[in-house]
Design an enzyme around this catalytic site. Structure first.
Site, PDB file in Angstrom:
ATOM      1  N   GLU A  46       0.827  -1.202   0.000  1.00  0.00           N
ATOM      2  CA  GLU A  46       0.000   0.000   0.000  1.00  0.00           C
ATOM      3  C   GLU A  46       0.867   1.260   0.000  1.00  0.00           C
ATOM      4  O   GLU A  46       0.584   2.231  -0.715  1.00  0.00           O
ATOM      5  CB  GLU A  46      -0.911   0.013   1.231  1.00  0.00           C
ATOM      6  CG  GLU A  46      -1.865  -1.167   1.304  1.00  0.00           C
ATOM      7  CD  GLU A  46      -1.341  -2.331   2.120  1.00  0.00           C
ATOM      8  OE1 GLU A  46      -2.136  -2.948   2.850  1.00  0.00           O
ATOM      9  OE2 GLU A  46      -0.131  -2.622   2.017  1.00  0.00           O
ATOM     10  N   CYS A  69      -2.783  -3.443   7.263  1.00  0.00           N
ATOM     11  CA  CYS A  69      -2.467  -3.594   8.683  1.00  0.00           C
ATOM     12  C   CYS A  69      -2.698  -2.280   9.417  1.00  0.00           C
ATOM     13  O   CYS A  69      -2.587  -1.191   8.836  1.00  0.00           O
ATOM     14  CB  CYS A  69      -1.033  -4.067   8.870  1.00  0.00           C
ATOM     15  SG  CYS A  69       0.221  -2.871   8.345  1.00  0.00           S
ATOM     16  N   THR A 190      17.959 -38.566  -1.093  1.00  0.00           N
ATOM     17  CA  THR A 190      18.137 -37.627  -2.201  1.00  0.00           C
ATOM     18  C   THR A 190      19.507 -36.977  -2.149  1.00  0.00           C
ATOM     19  O   THR A 190      20.185 -36.814  -3.171  1.00  0.00           O
ATOM     20  CB  THR A 190      17.031 -36.556  -2.166  1.00  0.00           C
ATOM     21  OG1 THR A 190      15.773 -37.183  -2.413  1.00  0.00           O
ATOM     22  CG2 THR A 190      17.265 -35.478  -3.214  1.00  0.00           C
TER      23      THR A 190
END
Length: 370
Positions: A46, A69, A190
């Site tokens: 904003e 907020c 992995t």
């Protein structure tokens, strides 16, 4: 609102803050737009949009993807900036469930005489902010399972060779995805077999912001010289951050060798002979890991699916056939006893990544064992 949503969807992650999009409109013209700045303490969307609009923000409408907020954090309240800019109307897509916001922004704006409209494009905004919403409501990271498989469901040849199942477009997409998540998780197998870097390298360039590398290793098997410990950060300032989750029975000498590489070894409870994945998620959530990308292998992915811990799936299907009875599949674990018990996805989308097909969906769980 669609422009604000597009901005939020395409922006780099601002985590642990939500990645918000904002647009200032006067008449039919966009006079300012912005996204949450990615650096710690960076301006919220904003404020960025209002700065760009300048005096043209007076009497304008602000479209924003998440409720502004109204509390002091690392930056001042967005509602203060909106009020000071003399915005006439704020339209936000979805309320922010963060306990520090949770309707406070809406009330502060209305108290200042600003018209507030909530809920425009709410369903789409919930998807854009899905990780933030889950973390703020549960304290847990939003878990994304990602894997690539051949047409016959293999992730590697019988020898274990897995380079490459997917094509270059998929690999480019994967590295871009890594720039928007907080952590990448793999199992010890992995690391031992593939020795991956687990870094974000879009265009073969290390980004400044790198995801946390999380390795789950119950028995203390990964070698201290693995590349997850030695990969350089974008600044060249030393090893990439790595978090190794293990259990109390892991050999102390192994733990010391991993810590000597600069990694953090965290001892967690054991469940069914493996690291307790729920405890791991709680620990990551406490560390403000908002989004977690689980990349394998099959045992780890199977564990997450069996426990009902996966929130979203990215499955890449490559147009190749590997065959071989011993070739591994992407998901192991307990799995389904009957086809009727197979895990199904909802809200499915299908996209092309070069010659590969990307299937995205959300698991629908039933009967998950506690």
């Amino acid at each position: 609102m669609q422009r604000a949503l597009d901005l939020a969807r395409e922006a780099s992650s601002a985590s642990p803050n939500p990645t918000v999009g904002a647009v200032v409109v006067t008449g039919d013209a966009i006079v300012g737009e912005g996204v949450s700045e990615p650096q710690l303490g960076g301006a919220h969307a904003e404020v960025v949009a209002l700065r760009e609009a300048g005096d043209r923000a007076r009497g304008a409408t602000l479209y924003v993807t998440l409720e502004p907020c109204a509390h002091q954090g690392r930056t001042p309240p967005c509602t203060d900036a909106i009020i000071a800019a003399e915005i006439a109307e704020v339209r936000y897509a979805v309320a922010d469930p963060d306990p520090q916001v949770n309707g406070g922004g809406h009330r502060a704006l209305e108290a200042a005489g600003i018209r507030v409209v909530a809920g425009e494009s709410e369903d789409e905004a919930r998807r854009v902010h899905e990780a933030h919403i889950k973390h703020r409501t549960t304290g847990l990271p939003f878990v994304i399972a990602k894997f690539a498989a051949s047409l016959d469901g293999r992730i590697a040849a019988a020898s274990g060779d897995s380079r490459w199942v997917s094509g270059p477009e998929t690999r480019a997409w994967s590295h871009q995805l890594r720039t928007r998540i907080d952590a990448i998780l793999v199992g010890s197998e992995t690391v031992i077999i593939d020795d991956p870097l687990l870094t974000a390298r879009p265009g073969d360039q290390l980004t400044e912001r790198q995801p946390l590398c999380v390795v789950v290793d119950t028995r203390g098997r990964i070698p201290p010289m693995a590349r997850v410990f030695t990969a350089l950060s974008a600044s060249g300032g030393g090893p990439a951050k790595t978090f190794v989750a293990t259990v109390e029975d892991a050999p102390p000498a192994w733990r010391a060798s991993i810590e000597a590489q600069g990694a953090e070894v965290v001892v967690l409870p054991c469940r069914d002979g493996h690291v307790n994945l729920e405890a791991l998620l709680r620990e990551l959530g406490r560390r403000d890991i908002i989004s977690l990308l689980v990349e394998g292998g099959g045992v780890i992915l199977g564990g997450f699916f069996d426990r009902g811990l996966v929130d979203k799936v990215y499955a890449v299907i490559a147009p190749i056939i590997i065959g071989a009875a011993d070739a591994p599949s992407p998901v192991a674990g307990q799995g389904a006893e009957r086809m009727a018990d197979a895990l199904r996805l909802r809200d499915i989308t299908v996209d092309r990544l070069g010659e590969d097909i990307l299937v995205t969906g959300y698991p629908e769980y039933s009967g998950v064992v506690d």
